[in-house]
Design a protein around this motif. Structure first.
Motif, PDB file in Angstrom:
ATOM      1  N   LEU B 126      75.517  36.386  45.214  1.00  0.00           N
ATOM      2  CA  LEU B 126      74.902  35.202  44.595  1.00  0.00           C
ATOM      3  C   LEU B 126      73.825  35.654  43.612  1.00  0.00           C
ATOM      4  O   LEU B 126      72.708  35.989  44.004  1.00  0.00           O
ATOM      5  N   ASP B 127      74.198  35.692  42.351  1.00  0.00           N
ATOM      6  CA  ASP B 127      73.242  36.169  41.352  1.00  0.00           C
ATOM      7  C   ASP B 127      72.453  35.030  40.713  1.00  0.00           C
ATOM      8  O   ASP B 127      71.387  35.253  40.145  1.00  0.00           O
ATOM      9  N   GLN B 128      72.987  33.804  40.811  1.00  0.00           N
ATOM     10  CA  GLN B 128      72.258  32.659  40.223  1.00  0.00           C
ATOM     11  C   GLN B 128      71.259  32.152  41.260  1.00  0.00           C
ATOM     12  O   GLN B 128      71.466  31.122  41.907  1.00  0.00           O
ATOM     13  N   ARG B 129      70.172  32.900  41.386  1.00  0.00           N
ATOM     14  CA  ARG B 129      69.263  32.630  42.505  1.00  0.00           C
ATOM     15  C   ARG B 129      68.421  31.368  42.324  1.00  0.00           C
ATOM     16  O   ARG B 129      67.916  30.815  43.280  1.00  0.00           O
ATOM     17  N   GLU B 140      80.451  29.870  48.048  1.00  0.00           N
ATOM     18  CA  GLU B 140      79.100  30.405  47.787  1.00  0.00           C
ATOM     19  C   GLU B 140      78.109  29.898  48.830  1.00  0.00           C
ATOM     20  O   GLU B 140      77.222  30.638  49.266  1.00  0.00           O
ATOM     21  N   GLN B 141      78.279  28.644  49.224  1.00  0.00           N
ATOM     22  CA  GLN B 141      77.352  28.081  50.221  1.00  0.00           C
ATOM     23  C   GLN B 141      77.488  28.813  51.560  1.00  0.00           C
ATOM     24  O   GLN B 141      76.486  29.107  52.213  1.00  0.00           O
ATOM     25  N   GLN B 142      78.729  29.136  51.936  1.00  0.00           N
ATOM     26  CA  GLN B 142      78.884  29.833  53.222  1.00  0.00           C
ATOM     27  C   GLN B 142      78.324  31.261  53.115  1.00  0.00           C
ATOM     28  O   GLN B 142      77.726  31.758  54.065  1.00  0.00           O
ATOM     29  N   ASP B 167      88.812  27.921  51.411  1.00  0.00           N
ATOM     30  CA  ASP B 167      90.187  28.272  51.051  1.00  0.00           C
ATOM     31  C   ASP B 167      90.437  29.738  51.417  1.00  0.00           C
ATOM     32  O   ASP B 167      89.520  30.464  51.843  1.00  0.00           O
ATOM     33  N   ALA B 168      91.674  30.174  51.263  1.00  0.00           N
ATOM     34  CA  ALA B 168      92.068  31.504  51.738  1.00  0.00           C
ATOM     35  C   ALA B 168      91.245  32.630  51.094  1.00  0.00           C
ATOM     36  O   ALA B 168      90.783  33.548  51.779  1.00  0.00           O
ATOM     37  N   ASP B 169      91.030  32.520  49.779  1.00  0.00           N
ATOM     38  CA  ASP B 169      90.288  33.580  49.074  1.00  0.00           C
ATOM     39  C   ASP B 169      88.851  33.673  49.571  1.00  0.00           C
ATOM     40  O   ASP B 169      88.351  34.748  49.886  1.00  0.00           O
ATOM     41  N   ASN B 170      88.206  32.487  49.609  1.00  0.00           N
ATOM     42  CA  ASN B 170      86.805  32.467  50.062  1.00  0.00           C
ATOM     43  C   ASN B 170      86.707  32.879  51.519  1.00  0.00           C
ATOM     44  O   ASN B 170      85.753  33.553  51.918  1.00  0.00           O
ATOM     45  N   SER B 171      87.696  32.481  52.298  1.00  0.00           N
ATOM     46  CA  SER B 171      87.718  32.823  53.714  1.00  0.00           C
ATOM     47  C   SER B 171      87.747  34.340  53.885  1.00  0.00           C
ATOM     48  O   SER B 171      86.972  34.910  54.669  1.00  0.00           O
ATOM     49  N   ALA B 172      88.626  34.996  53.126  1.00  0.00           N
ATOM     50  CA  ALA B 172      88.747  36.463  53.209  1.00  0.00           C
ATOM     51  C   ALA B 172      87.428  37.122  52.811  1.00  0.00           C
ATOM     52  O   ALA B 172      86.963  38.080  53.449  1.00  0.00           O
ATOM     53  N   ARG B 173      86.803  36.573  51.781  1.00  0.00           N
ATOM     54  CA  ARG B 173      85.552  37.166  51.299  1.00  0.00           C
ATOM     55  C   ARG B 173      84.437  37.038  52.346  1.00  0.00           C
ATOM     56  O   ARG B 173      83.661  37.966  52.564  1.00  0.00           O
TER      57      ARG B 173
END
Lengths: 410, 221
Positions: B126-129, B140-142, B167-173
């Motif tokens: 998270l670079d947009q602090r 991003e929230q998780q 979603d699957a991508d965010n879940s994996a991340r």
């Protein structure tokens, strides 16, 4: 601990409600302060305006009207009192000074008042800020607020000034009733009195009588101004202001001139009665505004209580993350107290502004300088309200404090 | 054992004779049907509720014997919590959200902790602090919620369905992040999930059914 981020988050979540809530409280508080300070200021200013009018003598009519017309220069047709009384008063040992007050003419919206030079100078207590007092017929001294320059010559018109009428209409009205051939020269200006007399033009009583074809009150045309008025028939005047030598003299004079076709009274006494009536009205207003405050504060406390209920989960999460119950209590209490306190302080400022504006309006309409003073009592009152608000703010805080975390997280 | 009473109905047993040990550095997953008591188990472990019987221990410390204040302090110093629906303060920015657990006992945040918050924000990508949490995407929230949970360097991370709404991508991340971060800090992880991808990365998987805990057939316990 620093509950500020949670307070900021809670206030941001409120969006426009965070602005409207203090504003509503501010309006409620401001109304109370404006009513209270305006009434106090009006009472003080009106009393000050009557300071120089110890005893008024007039023809039988409404005392209130005589005060309004004589002291506050509110135009009204009032019956005349026998001018011969002026001479009786001039020779009375109990009287330090007496002066006629006559009106009925105006110039450019300013009332022209006939009196003595002595009273124009408030019997030695008031010196002109510019020029001098009138010393012969045809001279005038103007109040601080009159827009006539020293040396300016004017012709009066018959009739009282119609305040707030359009300037053009007033000019036309004055032109049609002008006392042709009568001229006054402004020879002096009085300092500010803070009363309607600041907007008056003072001329010798003799000139007023002559303007209206009544002679000059003296047996000779070239007699010196002021009493004694030795004409066989001294013209009548609307009112006589008397300065008695002592308190006992004042009461004796009042008793004497309450008989024989005249009325006599102390304007201060009449004002006390008036204030008493106004005081009752004020009490009603104060109770109404207090009820208003209670309703607004209760509604706000209920709103904050409901909001805290809706945010129960948020606070439970903070507890789960490690916040102590005291932290949550402080955050909720300070957030609510902040809204209420800002509303109270804003109300103090708004109340002051509203009272000042109302004072300006009264001054513009009556000439009475209403000096509004937000003093210690108002500040203390608002601090008291903030204290009550802080206690009210504890309601939602205690609500969150008592809810079990596990239950709120579900 | 945990019993819960709802309204005037008799108390219902939510957790019954459960025995669960989480080793240091282990990632333990709990799965099971809705209403089985998974969240209640997490709350009991976190010290958010007191079991009616039995004990919850952290090393030699019996949490059930502690006062609420001491238990709160233990949780604050030891446990990091990640919620299914993030539970951020959407009105605060990224750094303020990460720093929130620090505000509970500091009026002025020490500079090194502000630095740590910035480091964690970078760590979770998270670079947009300065952005408010409410403006972030769900993924991003998780990730922000994970950074917040790690802020105090917890020894135990409790995560309730951390990938359920992603979603699957965010879940994996998020799974990668959870595992990497806790491995770095040597923290133990106890999580509740139905996500097969996440269960597959756990060192132990248990199934909770009607208040009873069993080793999951697909688990590696």
């Amino acid at each position: 601990m620093n509950p500020w981020p949670v307070i900021v988050a809670d206030l941001r979540a409120l969006r426009w409600v965070a602005w409207v809530t203090p504003l509503l409280i501010a309006i409620a508080v401001a109304v109370g302060i404006a009513v209270s300070t305006q009434e106090t200021a009006l009472r003080r200013s009106s009393a000050k305006a009557a300071d120089d009018f110890d005893l008024l003598i007039g023809a039988p009519a409404s005392n209130t009207q005589l005060v309004l017309t004589t002291i506050y220069l509110q135009p009204a047709a009032i019956p005349l009192v026998d001018g011969g009384i002026l001479n009786a008063l001039a020779g009375d040992d109990r009287v330090k000074a007496a002066a006629p007050i006559a009106f009925g003419d105006s110039v450019r919206g300013y009332p022209v008042i006939g009196t003595t030079a002595a009273f124009a100078g408030r019997w030695g207590e008031l010196a002109p800020s510019e020029g001098r007092l009138f010393s012969r017929e045809g001279e005038a001294v103007v109040g601080k607020g009159v827009r006539l320059a020293i040396g300016e010559v004017f012709t009066p018109s018959h009739g009282s000034p119609a305040r707030h009428s359009a300037a053009n209409a007033q000019r036309e009205d004055e032109a049609s009733h002008r006392h042709e051939g009568v001229r006054y020269t402004v020879v002096g200006r009085l300092p500010r009195l803070g009363s309607p007399w600041d907007g008056a033009i003072l001329v010798p009583i003799e000139s007023v009588w002559e303007t209206h074809g009544l002679g000059n009150g003296h047996s000779r045309d070239d007699a010196a101004l002021g009493p004694p008025f030795d004409a066989p028939k001294v013209p009548g005047v609307p009112a006589i202001v008397v300065k008695p030598r002592a308190v006992a003299d004042a009461y004796a004079l009042r008793a004497q001139y309450r008989q024989g076709g005249t009325v006599a009274f102390f304007p201060a006494e009449m004002l006390v009665d008036l204030y008493k009536t106004l005081g009752d009205v004020r009490d009603v207003l104060v109770i109404a505004t207090a009820l208003n405050d209670v309703l607004i504060f209760t509604a706000t406390a209920m709103l904050l209580l409901a909001l805290a209920g809706l945010r129960r989960r948020r606070y439970a999460v903070l507890r789960a993350l490690g916040a102590s119950p005291t932290y949550i209590l402080l955050a909720v209490w300070l957030g609510a107290a902040l809204l209420l306190a800002v509303g109270c302080l804003l109300g103090l400022a708004l109340g002051g502004i509203a009272a000042w504006l109302a004072g300006r309006l009264v001054e513009e309409r009556t000439g009475l300088a209403v000096a509004v003073d937000i003093g210690g009592s108002e500040v203390l009152g608002v601090l008291g309200l903030i204290a009550v608000a802080s206690l009210l703010a504890l309601l939602p805080a205690i609500g969150t404090f008592r809810t079990p975390v596990d239950q709120s997280l579900r | 054992m945990v019993e819960r009473a709802e309204g005037s109905r008799p108390a219902r047993r939510i957790l019954d004779r459960i025995s669960l040990a989480v080793e240091p550095g282990a990632i333990v997953a709990i799965t099971g049907p809705s209403g089985a008591g998974k969240t209640t188990l997490l709350h009991a472990v976190a010290g958010l509720l007191q079991p009616n019987a039995g004990a919850v221990s952290w090393g030699d410390l019996d949490l059930t014997a502690l006062s609420q204040t001491t238990r709160d302090r233990w949780r604050r110093d030891t446990v990091g919590l990640v919620f299914q629906d993030f539970q951020l303060l959407p009105e605060l920015d990224v750094i303020e959200n990460i720093l929130l657990p620090i505000r509970f006992d500091h009026w002025r945040t020490p500079r090194d902790l502000v630095g740590r918050a910035a480091m964690l924000a970078s760590r979770v990508g998270l670079d947009q602090r300065a952005l408010r949490a409410g403006a972030l995407s769900r993924g991003e929230q998780q990730r922000l919620a994970i950074a917040r949970a790690l802020m105090r360097g917890p020894q135990l991370l409790l995560a309730d369905e951390p990938t359920a709404s992603l979603d699957a991508d965010n879940s994996a991340r998020v799974i990668d992040l959870l595992i990497e971060c806790t491995r770095e800090s040597q923290a133990s992880v106890l999580l509740v999930s139905h996500d097969a991808q996440l269960l597959g990365r756990a060192s132990q998987v248990y199934r909770l059914t009607a208040g009873r805990l069993e080793v999951d057939s697909a688990g590696r316990a």
